[in-house]
Design a protein around this motif. Structure first.
Motif, short mmCIF file in Angstrom:
data_model
loop_
_atom_site.label_atom_id
_atom_site.label_comp_id
_atom_site.label_asym_id
_atom_site.label_seq_id
_atom_site.Cartn_x
_atom_site.Cartn_y
_atom_site.Cartn_z
N GLU A 110 -28.53 -21.85 -29.19
CA GLU A 110 -27.67 -22.73 -29.93
C GLU A 110 -27.22 -21.91 -31.44
O GLU A 110 -26.21 -21.75 -31.91
CB GLU A 110 -28.06 -24.15 -29.91
CG GLU A 110 -26.78 -25.02 -30.54
CD GLU A 110 -27.12 -26.31 -30.60
OE1 GLU A 110 -26.33 -27.05 -31.15
OE2 GLU A 110 -28.28 -26.74 -30.29
N GLY A 111 -28.48 -21.80 -32.01
CA GLY A 111 -28.38 -21.17 -33.29
C GLY A 111 -27.47 -20.15 -33.46
O GLY A 111 -26.63 -19.77 -34.28
N VAL A 112 -27.97 -19.15 -32.58
CA VAL A 112 -27.16 -17.65 -32.42
C VAL A 112 -25.82 -17.87 -32.04
O VAL A 112 -24.81 -17.43 -32.79
CB VAL A 112 -27.83 -16.92 -31.37
CG1 VAL A 112 -26.97 -15.60 -31.22
CG2 VAL A 112 -29.33 -16.46 -31.98
N ARG A 113 -25.59 -18.81 -31.02
CA ARG A 113 -24.03 -18.92 -30.65
C ARG A 113 -23.28 -19.48 -31.67
O ARG A 113 -22.09 -19.16 -31.88
CB ARG A 113 -23.85 -19.45 -29.39
CG ARG A 113 -24.02 -20.96 -29.18
CD ARG A 113 -23.63 -21.28 -27.87
NE ARG A 113 -24.18 -22.89 -27.70
CZ ARG A 113 -25.36 -23.33 -27.30
NH1 ARG A 113 -26.03 -22.57 -26.72
NH2 ARG A 113 -25.70 -24.61 -27.48
N ILE A 125 -22.32 -16.91 -34.54
CA ILE A 125 -21.39 -15.86 -34.27
C ILE A 125 -20.20 -16.64 -33.80
O ILE A 125 -19.24 -15.97 -34.57
CB ILE A 125 -21.92 -14.98 -32.86
CG1 ILE A 125 -23.22 -14.36 -33.10
CG2 ILE A 125 -20.77 -14.27 -32.61
CD1 ILE A 125 -22.95 -13.35 -34.40
N ALA A 126 -20.06 -17.63 -33.21
CA ALA A 126 -18.67 -18.57 -33.02
C ALA A 126 -18.12 -18.75 -34.58
O ALA A 126 -16.88 -18.76 -34.75
CB ALA A 126 -18.94 -19.70 -32.56
N GLY A 127 -18.68 -19.29 -35.53
CA GLY A 127 -18.45 -19.47 -37.05
C GLY A 127 -17.89 -18.46 -37.73
O GLY A 127 -17.04 -18.30 -38.24
N CYS A 129 -20.57 -12.93 -22.99
CA CYS A 129 -21.93 -13.51 -22.47
C CYS A 129 -23.00 -12.65 -22.85
O CYS A 129 -23.18 -11.49 -22.75
CB CYS A 129 -22.02 -13.71 -20.93
SG CYS A 129 -20.70 -14.36 -20.20
N GLY A 130 -23.89 -13.39 -23.89
CA GLY A 130 -25.07 -13.12 -24.45
C GLY A 130 -25.05 -11.97 -25.64
O GLY A 130 -24.12 -11.51 -25.74
N LEU A 131 -25.72 -12.75 -26.71
CA LEU A 131 -25.49 -12.22 -27.93
C LEU A 131 -26.66 -11.64 -28.72
O LEU A 131 -27.17 -12.02 -29.81
CB LEU A 131 -24.96 -13.71 -28.71
CG LEU A 131 -23.72 -14.01 -28.67
CD1 LEU A 131 -23.46 -15.41 -29.05
CD2 LEU A 131 -22.43 -13.05 -28.96
N ALA A 167 -22.65 -22.88 -24.07
CA ALA A 167 -24.11 -22.76 -23.97
C ALA A 167 -24.69 -22.14 -22.68
O ALA A 167 -25.86 -21.51 -22.80
CB ALA A 167 -24.49 -24.23 -23.62
N SER A 168 -23.64 -21.45 -22.04
CA SER A 168 -23.95 -20.57 -20.65
C SER A 168 -22.76 -19.63 -20.43
O SER A 168 -21.42 -20.16 -20.62
CB SER A 168 -24.25 -21.57 -19.55
OG SER A 168 -23.37 -22.03 -19.02
#
Length: 113
Positions: free
Chosen positions: A36-39, A42-44, A6-8, A52-53
């Motif tokens: 959204e852009g950050v997650r 990193i997910a990609g 949690c938290g990027l 989202a949370s």
């Protein structure tokens, strides 16, 4: 061991990178961040699920361990929620913003075994 984070922010990104260097013993399975852009970035980059949370990710129960690297005011609520859901928890420091928050985290850890 399946790990979700949690938290990027800077610390979360650092832990994400380190978690992916442990070979087959530790598998990063998901990340959560309100941005959204950050997650999605990193997910990609790591091929993991994105939430989202932190609450949504914790409730999905997809990990054995939750790393809480969100802003400090969220350490207590996210850690307690994760402990109550049966996860092991790693919380970034400081643990909480008050002794009451820290005491709640300790009580949740003891109650969850």
């Amino acid at each position: 061991m399946k790990v979700a984070l949690c938290g990027l922010g800077p610390m979360g990104r650092s832990h994400t990178q380190l978690l992916t260097q442990h070979g087959d013993d530790i598998e990063l399975v998901a990340v959560a961040d309100v941005q959204e852009g950050v997650r999605q970035e990193i997910a990609g980059q790591y091929g993991v699920d994105a939430y989202a949370s932190g609450e949504e990710m914790i409730d999905a129960k997809i990990a054995d361990v939750i790393f809480v690297c969100a802003p400090t005011y969220l350490h207590g609520p996210l850690s307690v929620r994760a402990l109550e859901a049966g996860h092991h928890v790693f919380s970034e420091k400081p643990m909480g913003l008050s002794t009451a928050v820290c005491d709640g985290m300790i009580a949740a850890a003891k109650a969850s075994g």
